[in-house]
Design an enzyme around this catalytic site. Sequence first.
Site, PDB file in Angstrom:
ATOM      1  N   ASP A   1      48.949  34.872  36.092  1.00  0.00           N
ATOM      2  CA  ASP A   1      47.546  35.289  36.027  1.00  0.00           C
ATOM      3  C   ASP A   1      47.356  36.346  37.108  1.00  0.00           C
ATOM      4  O   ASP A   1      47.315  36.032  38.297  1.00  0.00           O
ATOM      5  CB  ASP A   1      46.671  34.040  36.269  1.00  0.00           C
ATOM      6  CG  ASP A   1      45.217  34.376  36.593  1.00  0.00           C
ATOM      7  OD1 ASP A   1      44.886  35.569  36.713  1.00  0.00           O
ATOM      8  OD2 ASP A   1      44.423  33.435  36.740  1.00  0.00           O
TER       9      ASP A   1
ATOM     10  N   GLN B   1      43.583  38.760  40.052  1.00  0.00           N
ATOM     11  CA  GLN B   1      43.236  39.118  41.428  1.00  0.00           C
ATOM     12  C   GLN B   1      44.289  39.991  42.097  1.00  0.00           C
ATOM     13  O   GLN B   1      44.100  40.410  43.238  1.00  0.00           O
ATOM     14  CB  GLN B   1      43.029  37.844  42.262  1.00  0.00           C
ATOM     15  CG  GLN B   1      41.889  36.972  41.802  1.00  0.00           C
ATOM     16  CD  GLN B   1      40.532  37.630  41.984  1.00  0.00           C
ATOM     17  OE1 GLN B   1      40.376  38.565  42.778  1.00  0.00           O
ATOM     18  NE2 GLN B   1      39.543  37.176  41.247  1.00  0.00           N
TER      19      GLN B   1
ATOM     20  N   LYS C   1      37.822  43.761  36.773  1.00  0.00           N
ATOM     21  CA  LYS C   1      38.127  43.552  38.191  1.00  0.00           C
ATOM     22  C   LYS C   1      38.896  44.740  38.767  1.00  0.00           C
ATOM     23  O   LYS C   1      39.124  44.808  39.966  1.00  0.00           O
ATOM     24  CB  LYS C   1      38.954  42.271  38.368  1.00  0.00           C
ATOM     25  CG  LYS C   1      38.164  40.990  38.088  1.00  0.00           C
ATOM     26  CD  LYS C   1      38.933  39.793  38.568  1.00  0.00           C
ATOM     27  CE  LYS C   1      38.565  38.506  37.869  1.00  0.00           C
ATOM     28  NZ  LYS C   1      37.255  37.970  38.215  1.00  0.00           N
TER      29      LYS C   1
ATOM     30  N   CYS D   1      34.993  28.539  40.579  1.00  0.00           N
ATOM     31  CA  CYS D   1      35.755  28.070  39.415  1.00  0.00           C
ATOM     32  C   CYS D   1      37.090  27.462  39.827  1.00  0.00           C
ATOM     33  O   CYS D   1      38.072  27.562  39.101  1.00  0.00           O
ATOM     34  CB  CYS D   1      35.976  29.182  38.388  1.00  0.00           C
ATOM     35  SG  CYS D   1      34.464  29.764  37.655  1.00  0.00           S
TER      36      CYS D   1
END
Lengths: 412, 140
Positions: free
Chosen positions: A206, A209, A232, A370
């Site tokens: 993932d 970020q 993002k 989250c």
Amino acid sequence: MQATAQKVFDIDKIRQDFPLLEREMNGKPIVFLDSAASSQKPSAVIDKLNDYYRQGHANVHRGVYQLSQEATTAFEEARELVREFINAPSSKECIFVRGCTEGINLVASSYGRKFINEGDAVLITAMEHHSNIVPWQMICEERGAELRVAPVNDEGELMLDELYALMDDKVKIVSLSHVSNTLGTVNPVKAIIQKAHQKGIPVLVDGAQAIPHTQVDMQELDADFYTFSGHKMFGPTGIGVLYGKEKWLEQMPPYHGGGEMIKTVTFEKTTYNELPHKFEAGTPDISGVIGLGEAIQYIKEVGYDNISRHEHELLVYATEQLSQIEGLRIIGTAKDKASVISFLVDDIHPYDLGAILDKLGIAVRTGHHCTQPLMDQYGIPGTVRASFAFYNNRADIDRLVEGINRALKMLR
Amino acid sequence: MAEINNIQNEIIDEFAFFGDWMEKYEYIIDLGKSLPLIDEQYKDEDHLIKGCQSQVWLHADEEEGKVKFTADSDAVITKGIIALLIRVLSGQKAEDIAKSDLYFIDKIGLKEHLSPTRSNGLVSMVKQMKMYGLALNAKS
């Protein structure tokens, strides 16, 4: 690869590229410290979207007329930009999705239905975002598989020995974040992927970020799947990318059915289109893709070297300044960190701090981000999170520190 | 109903004296700190309204057709606003609570705390308070 057109990094000029940074919030010039949730957009991306809708819009991949062909070319050029950006072997392996969440859901559902069976296991970590927990829980429940969770230590680092010990032959996939959205921890994904591959286990990363801060290289990382969101990384909302190795994507069943993803349809049997279209049912987010392509161009122009250096300076400065506030403790003190700082002051609730900072024109995130299981592990209701992008400056951090001190006077 | 609105107007008048948001927030924070709002035995899962940002516990008692509310929150600003909501609604007739229009929050400039996007539990709490009013009214 990215070194081609890098400019000298001038933070004042960079800030001018982001029109939103000129606005006020609650009557004060905005200090935007929530880029980890979603970043602001440079004029180049905004203008590109505008131009596309004014001059370039038609549906892609079907029209015989010139306008549709232009749109298709722009769309597929953006895919090639994505491929080059992440150094994927082939653009067939770059699938457009709505965002990182959809990327993970696609793999969990599609890979899961093909490769995860009763008694198997999926391995995630304790620092995952809900979007890298829930899709796996869903498929594990459906397939009768077990969800394993590798632990995180008090500093917010993955406990690698424990992680590796959990990788046995029942594990059919490992799914973990490259960078933690709550703690900022940068995980050693390359080493983890190598370890998993030695045991024949594929890995999904993932990258939501990571991509805004650091260059990623699919061939160097050797990830089986890597997914990230456009919004993002200074691009539009509603668009993201799932990179997947061809050998997996070929074997996986389609995720959604509809137009675009088919080769032939009869009521008896449908044959599916080739990659990447097999996973892109329906009219895609054409403007999103084109906007994402522009965001990539923008990042390349600024240059990851500049981005990393500037953000690291901000992280060091912010950590120093915040640490001087009495009673403030930083949650997540990993050695390798992206520009994200989660913190708490005494037993003051994050909501109270966030609500007062809002009044002072400072946008931070408060709550559990989250990552409820992670908050439970630390025994806290949530944190205040300040996250920095390359358009932030030292003045933003000074305003944050000043704001916290003012809030503390009111709350203590 | 008239009583509920009278209290709301009282609060609006009180808030008119505050010069800026800081004075307002300081007052709310004081309210939040000073009020013993709920009996510890009711701070359990059954009474919990979980928001993304802060949590709220709400308990209702009936006394001669009137509803007495007690509540609490883990965040002090949320708790201060709860104190105001309780001042307006607690001890009122069930029917009046169910029908009440809580305009004072907007008038005193705190409506962002009662917005669904804040997810601090207050929106659900007000809904729950009205539900109690509705349920008790239907019973009587």
